[in-house]
Design a protein around this motif. Structure first.
Motif, PDB file in Angstrom:
ATOM      1  N   VAL A 163       0.816  -1.212   0.000  1.00 19.69           N
ATOM      2  CA  VAL A 163       0.000   0.000   0.000  1.00 19.69           C
ATOM      3  C   VAL A 163       0.851   1.265   0.000  1.00 19.69           C
ATOM      4  CG1 VAL A 163      -1.703   1.309   1.334  1.00 19.69           C
ATOM      5  CG2 VAL A 163      -1.933  -1.170   1.093  1.00 19.69           C
ATOM      6  N   ILE A 164       1.914   1.316   0.789  1.00 21.35           N
ATOM      7  CA  ILE A 164       2.729   2.526   0.889  1.00 21.35           C
ATOM      8  C   ILE A 164       3.374   2.902  -0.441  1.00 21.35           C
ATOM      9  CG2 ILE A 164       4.789   3.507   1.974  1.00 21.35           C
ATOM     10  CD1 ILE A 164       3.905   2.111   4.554  1.00 21.35           C
ATOM     11  N   PRO A 165       4.005   1.979  -1.164  1.00 20.51           N
ATOM     12  CA  PRO A 165       4.548   2.381  -2.474  1.00 20.51           C
ATOM     13  C   PRO A 165       3.480   2.839  -3.463  1.00 20.51           C
ATOM     14  CG  PRO A 165       5.557   0.344  -1.773  1.00 20.51           C
ATOM     15  CD  PRO A 165       4.461   0.632  -0.802  1.00 20.51           C
ATOM     16  N   ILE A 166       2.299   2.217  -3.413  1.00 17.08           N
ATOM     17  CA  ILE A 166       1.214   2.645  -4.311  1.00 17.08           C
ATOM     18  C   ILE A 166       0.749   4.044  -3.950  1.00 17.08           C
ATOM     19  CG2 ILE A 166      -1.176   2.184  -4.983  1.00 17.08           C
ATOM     20  CD1 ILE A 166      -0.481  -0.806  -4.772  1.00 17.08           C
ATOM     21  N   LEU A 167       0.597   4.327  -2.662  1.00 11.21           N
ATOM     22  CA  LEU A 167       0.188   5.673  -2.246  1.00 11.21           C
ATOM     23  C   LEU A 167       1.246   6.710  -2.600  1.00 11.21           C
ATOM     24  CD1 LEU A 167      -1.466   4.987   1.221  1.00 11.21           C
ATOM     25  CD2 LEU A 167      -2.611   5.504  -0.943  1.00 11.21           C
ATOM     26  N   LEU A 168       2.513   6.359  -2.446  1.00 13.65           N
ATOM     27  CA  LEU A 168       3.574   7.288  -2.825  1.00 13.65           C
ATOM     28  C   LEU A 168       3.579   7.547  -4.326  1.00 13.65           C
ATOM     29  CD1 LEU A 168       6.507   6.084  -0.563  1.00 13.65           C
ATOM     30  CD2 LEU A 168       5.291   8.249  -0.429  1.00 13.65           C
ATOM     31  N   TRP A 169       3.330   6.522  -5.114  1.00 12.74           N
ATOM     32  CA  TRP A 169       3.267   6.690  -6.563  1.00 12.74           C
ATOM     33  C   TRP A 169       2.092   7.584  -6.956  1.00 12.74           C
ATOM     34  CZ3 TRP A 169      -0.449   5.153 -10.172  1.00 12.74           C
ATOM     35  CH2 TRP A 169      -0.075   5.343 -11.493  1.00 12.74           C
ATOM     36  N   VAL A 170       0.931   7.369  -6.324  1.00 11.42           N
ATOM     37  CA  VAL A 170      -0.244   8.202  -6.615  1.00 11.42           C
ATOM     38  C   VAL A 170       0.032   9.646  -6.234  1.00 11.42           C
ATOM     39  CG1 VAL A 170      -2.644   8.665  -5.920  1.00 11.42           C
ATOM     40  CG2 VAL A 170      -1.915   6.331  -6.468  1.00 11.42           C
ATOM     41  N   TYR A 171       0.658   9.859  -5.069  1.00 17.01           N
ATOM     42  CA  TYR A 171       0.987  11.223  -4.663  1.00 17.01           C
ATOM     43  C   TYR A 171       1.953  11.866  -5.655  1.00 17.01           C
ATOM     44  CZ  TYR A 171       3.235  15.058  -2.290  1.00 17.01           C
ATOM     45  OH  TYR A 171       3.754  16.282  -2.005  1.00 17.01           O
ATOM     46  N   LYS A 172       3.009  11.155  -5.984  1.00 17.99           N
ATOM     47  CA  LYS A 172       4.045  11.708  -6.857  1.00 17.99           C
ATOM     48  C   LYS A 172       3.506  11.984  -8.262  1.00 17.99           C
ATOM     49  CE  LYS A 172       8.469  12.547  -6.955  1.00 17.99           C
ATOM     50  NZ  LYS A 172       8.964  13.725  -6.341  1.00 17.99           N
TER      51      LYS A 172
END
Length: 76
Positions: free
Chosen positions: A8-17
């Motif tokens: 979840v954390i890498p996906i959320l970081l990708w969405v944010y970025k």
């Protein structure tokens, strides 16, 4: 198996970025620049900088002065 935060954390970081940062960063950048002002880097013309005196060192650069005996025996 991979834990849920590891997915979840890498996906959320990708969405944010990818999607949120282009809109949010211009809003917060003035505040960030006030907190962490950039300072100009100064180059020095000191020619002795970076030179090391190797007197009194062994091959690995460790000092040879003092006791260099290493004992593997357990002392009581």
């Amino acid at each position: 198996m991979v834990c849920i935060p590891c997915i979840v954390i890498p996906i959320l970081l990708w969405v944010y970025k990818k999607f949120l940062e282009p809109y949010i960063y211009p809003l917060i950048s003035p505040f960030v620049s006030r907190m962490w002002p950039r300072k100009a880097l100064r180059e020095t013309n000191d020619k002795n900088k970076g030179k090391v005196d190797c007197k009194g060192t062994d091959i690995n650069g460790l000092p040879t002065k003092g006791s260099t005996e290493i004992s593997d025996k357990k002392k009581d």
